[in-house]
Design a protein around this motif. Structure first.
Motif, PDB file in Angstrom:
ATOM      1  N   VAL A  54     -17.556 144.908  82.341  1.00 56.67           N
ATOM      2  CA  VAL A  54     -18.724 145.614  82.788  1.00 56.67           C
ATOM      3  C   VAL A  54     -18.785 146.987  83.077  1.00 56.67           C
ATOM      4  CG1 VAL A  54     -20.934 145.392  84.363  1.00 56.67           C
ATOM      5  CG2 VAL A  54     -19.611 143.122  83.954  1.00 56.67           C
ATOM      6  N   ALA A  55     -19.352 148.068  82.669  1.00 57.64           N
ATOM      7  CA  ALA A  55     -19.642 149.237  83.017  1.00 57.64           C
ATOM      8  C   ALA A  55     -20.714 149.426  84.018  1.00 57.64           C
ATOM      9  CB  ALA A  55     -19.821 150.041  81.726  1.00 57.64           C
ATOM     10  N   VAL A  56     -20.389 150.040  85.016  1.00 55.05           N
ATOM     11  CA  VAL A  56     -21.326 150.484  86.073  1.00 55.05           C
ATOM     12  C   VAL A  56     -21.323 151.919  86.220  1.00 55.05           C
ATOM     13  CG1 VAL A  56     -21.997 150.288  88.614  1.00 55.05           C
ATOM     14  CG2 VAL A  56     -20.931 148.427  87.555  1.00 55.05           C
ATOM     15  N   ILE A  57     -22.569 152.368  85.780  1.00 61.88           N
ATOM     16  CA  ILE A  57     -22.813 154.024  85.882  1.00 61.88           C
ATOM     17  C   ILE A  57     -23.663 154.277  86.966  1.00 61.88           C
ATOM     18  CG2 ILE A  57     -23.952 155.922  84.494  1.00 61.88           C
ATOM     19  CD1 ILE A  57     -23.486 154.255  81.803  1.00 61.88           C
ATOM     20  N   GLY A  66     -14.258 146.289 101.093  1.00 60.05           N
ATOM     21  CA  GLY A  66     -14.797 145.004 100.172  1.00 60.05           C
ATOM     22  C   GLY A  66     -14.484 145.205  99.016  1.00 60.05           C
ATOM     23  N   LEU A  67     -13.790 146.164  98.365  1.00 58.72           N
ATOM     24  CA  LEU A  67     -13.702 146.549  96.988  1.00 58.72           C
ATOM     25  C   LEU A  67     -11.915 146.372  96.668  1.00 58.72           C
ATOM     26  CD1 LEU A  67     -16.183 149.119  96.102  1.00 58.72           C
ATOM     27  CD2 LEU A  67     -16.262 146.959  95.492  1.00 58.72           C
ATOM     28  N   ALA A  68     -11.164 146.081  97.666  1.00 60.77           N
ATOM     29  CA  ALA A  68      -9.895 146.325  97.648  1.00 60.77           C
ATOM     30  C   ALA A  68      -9.214 145.360  96.747  1.00 60.77           C
ATOM     31  CB  ALA A  68      -9.325 145.851  99.248  1.00 60.77           C
ATOM     32  N   ASP A  69      -9.949 144.416  96.281  1.00 63.28           N
ATOM     33  CA  ASP A  69      -9.225 143.272  95.458  1.00 63.28           C
ATOM     34  C   ASP A  69      -9.954 143.231  94.138  1.00 63.28           C
ATOM     35  OD1 ASP A  69      -7.923 142.006  97.676  1.00 63.28           O
ATOM     36  OD2 ASP A  69      -9.744 141.023  98.333  1.00 63.28           O
ATOM     37  N   ALA A  70     -10.878 144.395  93.996  1.00 59.44           N
ATOM     38  CA  ALA A  70     -11.703 144.325  92.680  1.00 59.44           C
ATOM     39  C   ALA A  70     -10.753 145.025  91.462  1.00 59.44           C
ATOM     40  CB  ALA A  70     -12.845 145.051  92.919  1.00 59.44           C
ATOM     41  N   ASP A  71     -10.938 144.772  90.385  1.00 57.80           N
ATOM     42  CA  ASP A  71     -10.496 145.131  89.252  1.00 57.80           C
ATOM     43  C   ASP A  71     -11.335 146.223  88.509  1.00 57.80           C
ATOM     44  OD1 ASP A  71      -9.139 145.798  86.617  1.00 57.80           O
ATOM     45  OD2 ASP A  71      -9.190 143.782  85.752  1.00 57.80           O
ATOM     46  N   ILE A  72     -11.389 147.447  89.199  1.00 57.76           N
ATOM     47  CA  ILE A  72     -12.249 148.496  88.911  1.00 57.76           C
ATOM     48  C   ILE A  72     -11.485 149.788  88.365  1.00 57.76           C
ATOM     49  CG2 ILE A  72     -14.108 150.033  89.761  1.00 57.76           C
ATOM     50  CD1 ILE A  72     -14.744 148.078  91.906  1.00 57.76           C
ATOM     51  N   THR A  73     -11.919 150.192  87.073  1.00 62.63           N
ATOM     52  CA  THR A  73     -11.201 151.650  86.835  1.00 62.63           C
ATOM     53  C   THR A  73     -12.528 152.713  87.180  1.00 62.63           C
ATOM     54  OG1 THR A  73     -10.040 150.581  85.143  1.00 62.63           O
ATOM     55  CG2 THR A  73     -10.546 153.068  84.823  1.00 62.63           C
ATOM     56  N   MET A 115     -23.658 149.349  94.606  1.00 63.67           N
ATOM     57  CA  MET A 115     -23.616 148.629  93.312  1.00 63.67           C
ATOM     58  C   MET A 115     -22.564 147.903  93.078  1.00 63.67           C
ATOM     59  SD  MET A 115     -26.921 149.284  92.848  1.00 63.67           S
ATOM     60  CE  MET A 115     -26.960 149.362  94.479  1.00 63.67           C
ATOM     61  N   LEU A 116     -21.475 148.665  93.429  1.00 63.85           N
ATOM     62  CA  LEU A 116     -20.230 147.654  93.030  1.00 63.85           C
ATOM     63  C   LEU A 116     -19.667 146.839  93.752  1.00 63.85           C
ATOM     64  CD1 LEU A 116     -17.812 151.141  92.374  1.00 63.85           C
ATOM     65  CD2 LEU A 116     -18.608 149.612  90.758  1.00 63.85           C
ATOM     66  N   LEU A 117     -20.332 146.793  95.045  1.00 68.42           N
ATOM     67  CA  LEU A 117     -20.150 145.611  96.134  1.00 68.42           C
ATOM     68  C   LEU A 117     -20.809 144.512  95.582  1.00 68.42           C
ATOM     69  CD1 LEU A 117     -20.186 147.286  99.386  1.00 68.42           C
ATOM     70  CD2 LEU A 117     -18.232 146.006  98.459  1.00 68.42           C
ATOM     71  N   TRP A 118     -22.005 144.753  94.908  1.00 69.33           N
ATOM     72  CA  TRP A 118     -22.943 143.576  94.257  1.00 69.33           C
ATOM     73  C   TRP A 118     -22.215 142.962  93.458  1.00 69.33           C
ATOM     74  CZ3 TRP A 118     -27.332 141.284  96.089  1.00 69.33           C
ATOM     75  CH2 TRP A 118     -27.939 141.752  96.877  1.00 69.33           C
ATOM     76  N   GLY A 138     -14.642 138.376  89.868  1.00 61.03           N
ATOM     77  CA  GLY A 138     -13.476 138.274  88.808  1.00 61.03           C
ATOM     78  C   GLY A 138     -13.882 139.206  87.592  1.00 61.03           C
ATOM     79  N   ALA A 139     -15.018 139.967  87.546  1.00 58.62           N
ATOM     80  CA  ALA A 139     -15.229 140.753  86.542  1.00 58.62           C
ATOM     81  C   ALA A 139     -14.048 142.232  86.249  1.00 58.62           C
ATOM     82  CB  ALA A 139     -16.574 141.309  86.323  1.00 58.62           C
ATOM     83  N   THR A 140     -14.255 142.747  85.111  1.00 58.47           N
ATOM     84  CA  THR A 140     -13.314 143.799  84.939  1.00 58.47           C
ATOM     85  C   THR A 140     -14.539 144.768  84.822  1.00 58.47           C
ATOM     86  OG1 THR A 140     -11.446 142.741  83.799  1.00 58.47           O
ATOM     87  CG2 THR A 140     -11.692 145.182  83.375  1.00 58.47           C
ATOM     88  N   ILE A 141     -14.238 145.905  85.677  1.00 61.96           N
ATOM     89  CA  ILE A 141     -15.243 146.964  85.850  1.00 61.96           C
ATOM     90  C   ILE A 141     -14.961 148.391  85.479  1.00 61.96           C
ATOM     91  CG2 ILE A 141     -17.066 148.127  87.668  1.00 61.96           C
ATOM     92  CD1 ILE A 141     -16.902 145.459  88.960  1.00 61.96           C
ATOM     93  N   LEU A 142     -15.584 149.046  84.712  1.00 60.32           N
ATOM     94  CA  LEU A 142     -15.511 150.492  84.728  1.00 60.32           C
ATOM     95  C   LEU A 142     -16.572 151.177  85.308  1.00 60.32           C
ATOM     96  CD1 LEU A 142     -14.334 153.139  83.265  1.00 60.32           C
ATOM     97  CD2 LEU A 142     -15.842 152.699  81.183  1.00 60.32           C
ATOM     98  N   HIS A 143     -16.192 151.813  86.296  1.00 60.55           N
ATOM     99  CA  HIS A 143     -17.050 152.773  87.124  1.00 60.55           C
ATOM    100  C   HIS A 143     -17.110 154.196  86.684  1.00 60.55           C
ATOM    101  CE1 HIS A 143     -17.659 155.169  90.996  1.00 60.55           C
ATOM    102  NE2 HIS A 143     -18.877 155.220  90.482  1.00 60.55           N
ATOM    103  N   ILE A 144     -18.286 154.251  86.189  1.00 57.40           N
ATOM    104  CA  ILE A 144     -18.460 155.874  85.688  1.00 57.40           C
ATOM    105  C   ILE A 144     -19.246 156.464  86.897  1.00 57.40           C
ATOM    106  CG2 ILE A 144     -19.293 157.586  84.003  1.00 57.40           C
ATOM    107  CD1 ILE A 144     -19.000 155.262  81.818  1.00 57.40           C
ATOM    108  N   ALA A 145     -18.562 157.480  87.540  1.00 56.51           N
ATOM    109  CA  ALA A 145     -19.304 158.402  88.428  1.00 56.51           C
ATOM    110  C   ALA A 145     -20.203 159.690  87.816  1.00 56.51           C
ATOM    111  CB  ALA A 145     -18.559 158.679  89.753  1.00 56.51           C
TER     112      ALA A 145
END
Length: 565
Positions: A54-57, A66-73, A115-118, A138-145
């Motif tokens: 999932v890409a979160v823009i 709360g995001l310590a365990d998340a798979d986020i780039t 948004m990422l916490l959701w 459990g999703a793999t996330i690409l966060h584009i700031a």
């Protein structure tokens, strides 16, 4: 080249998703808290969004516990200067960062954080206090700031003008990056500031169409305002939140009613999703400040994207288009039978998302056609204002079509949108014909599964020894010899043709050239398979839930503001 980013995050603040992790024990199930227990049940069954990209823009994020365990780039978005060259964005003398540490510049929450916490919150807030529990942790996330926005302050700090001049976000590059990364869902809780604004230009359209081509689900929220939009679901190619095929979301509360901040006629709304009367941080400059309020259409967008992520994991064989088909056919107002129906008042779209149905109705029964794209292309063809939007040809109409209501031209590249719908429809015809002929692997012919066929046909060249054991050089030599023989034959034929008693007539002009105008989209009187008249007015019974528990303060609503709160 980009354009000035005129929009900010669609909602004010995100709230807590699985509220049981952050509410007192006396709050019982069914008390109106969001979202439904079906999400907790999904997690118990192992549905966490695992394996789904999932890409979160959004704006930059704080490195929240709360995001310590998340798979986020985390990455920084692309920015263009006036000449279209990409440049580094600086805000207040700082290079734009994808993330900051808690308390840096005073921030503990930002819109991007919410948004990422959701999606991926682990249920913890600061100081080991309970907090957000994400829908799809459990999703793999690409966060584009692409901006610095502090949640709740309507701050959209973007690129110092005195340093860089008119620096703009390259929205097309963001979408292209997400698609190239492999995103199956793109969640954007951002948009333009008004109906006359634009954050998608001619150069971006191809990138958005490429996302449609690959079956990527794009989700975006409408503005938090009560301005009346166009009445019909025709899309707006100049705006990311209304781009054809995008799932445009509006915000509802526990009783199914639209939030007062965005309760208006908007024909481009596709789906309603939870975002009002949710827990949220009341102070972005202090930790542990969760309260009840209106998360806006930003929260509604993130929640819906989370639901879709769970559905992606549950139905791995389904394409993104089939998941959207299920989404709008199986709303809480719909019965799943026949085709989806639009709210006749043009406020509720196809209805309120029903995550239970999303996770229980197999979407592979539906066509691999983006149904919102289909509806918009067909609907646009019925009105004088929009009838030529999606049939344009840049070779004969390079200046596009000026739209007086928006005050800007619809670029000629919008013709690519209509062409993509035609491709999806034709590909599904091939699937159905294959099935009628007794085929067993017919989905290989569908639009999503043939997205790259045109680009790769005839382009492959040998890069290793073939299965016959001959080395590449041997095949090259053989090929060269064959070419010499063919050339000799052609020369002989040409020589004979000169001395022949008659000449062949000239070949007729070719058809189907990509620069030829696309065929019109006549309304056939039916929609998507011919099961139902188009459009069909449906009735939407309210969703009944108990009142919000009295131990929480009741939400208050600020004045409508297209810039959020």
């Amino acid at each position: 080249m980009g354009r000035r980013f005129t929009g900010v995050c669609a909602g004010a603040l995100a709230g807590v998703m699985l509220c049981a992790a952050a509410i007192p024990a006396q709050a019982d199930e069914g008390d109106g808290l969001w979202p439904e227990a079906v999400v907790e049940d999904a997690h118990a069954q192992g549905l966490t969004g695992a394996g789904v990209k999932v890409a979160v823009i959004d704006s930059l994020s704080v490195n929240h516990p709360g995001l310590a365990d998340a798979d986020i780039t985390h990455e920084v978005g692309a920015f263009d200067d006036m000449d279209g060259s990409q440049v580094q964005c600086r805000i207040g003398g700082w290079d734009l960062q994808a993330t900051v540490e808690p308390g840096e510049r005073g921030w503990y929450y930002t819109h991007g954080t919410d948004m990422l916490l959701w999606f991926a919150g682990n249920g913890m807030d600061y100081d080991n206090q309970p907090g957000y529990q994400g829908i799809a942790p459990g999703a793999t996330i690409l966060h584009i700031a692409n901006s610095e926005q502090v949640a709740g302050m309507s701050m959209n700090q973007l690129c110092d003008a005195d340093v860089f001049g008119d620096v703009t976000i390259d929205a097309g590059s963001e979408v292209s990056r997400a698609v190239d990364w492999g995103a199956r869902i793109i969640s954007r809780s951002q948009g333009t500031t008004g109906f006359g604004g634009a954050d998608v230009d001619a150069d971006d359209i191809e990138d958005y169409v490429d996302a449609l081509r690959h079956g990527v689900i794009m989700v975006s929220g409408r503005a938090n305002d009560t301005e009346t939009r166009q009445r019909d679901l025709t899309g707006v190619p100049l705006q990311s939140e209304y781009f054809p095929g995008v799932v445009t979301v509006n915000n509802i509360g526990p009783d199914g009613s639209i939030a007062p901040t965005s309760d208006t006629v908007d024909g481009n709304i596709a789906v309603l999703s939870p975002g009002n009367d949710v827990l949220e941080p009341s102070n972005q400059l202090a930790p542990n400040t969760l309260t009840v309020g209106n998360g806006g259409t930003s929260t509604a967008t993130a929640v819906l994207s989370g639901y879709l992520t769970l559905a992606m994991q549950k139905w791995p064989e389904a394409t993104g288009n089939q998941i959207i088909q299920s989404l709008i056919r199986n709303t809480k107002e719909g019965d799943g039978q026949g085709d989806p129906t639009l709210d006749p008042e043009r406020k509720r779209g196809f209805g309120e998302v029903d995550p239970q149905k999303l996770l229980s109705v197999d979407p592979t029964q539906y066509p691999d056609i983006n149904p919102i794209l289909e509806y918009e292309v067909k609907a646009a063809a019925q009105y004088e204002r929009s009838k030529d939007w999606y049939t344009q040809d840049c070779s004969s109409n390079p200046d596009g079509i000026r739209d007086e209501e928006i005050g800007l031209p619809i670029p000629c590249e919008a013709g690519l949108i209509g062409a993509e719908y035609e491709r999806q429809r034709a590909a599904w015809d091939d699937v159905e014909q294959c099935r009628a002929d007794g085929g067993t692997d017919c989905m290989k012919l569908s639009a999503t599964n043939t997205a790259d066929t045109a680009a790769t046909d005839g382009d492959e060249s040998p890069s290793s020894d073939s299965d016959t054991g001959l080395p590449v050089w041997a095949w090259a030599a053989i090929g060269g010899g064959i070419l010499i023989v063919i050339a000799g034959i052609i020369i002989a034929i040409l020589a004979l043709s000169r001395h022949g008693k008659s000449k062949r007539p000239p070949m007729p002009p070719t058809t189907g050239h990509p620069n030829q105008p696309y065929p019109p989209y006549p309304y056939q009187g039916q929609w998507n398979g011919g099961q139902q008249q188009y459009p069909h007015a449906g009735q939407y019974p309210p969703t009944q839930q108990r009142a919000y528990p009295p131990q929480y303060r009741q939400p208050t609503y600020p004045p409508a503001n297209p810039m959020g709160r």
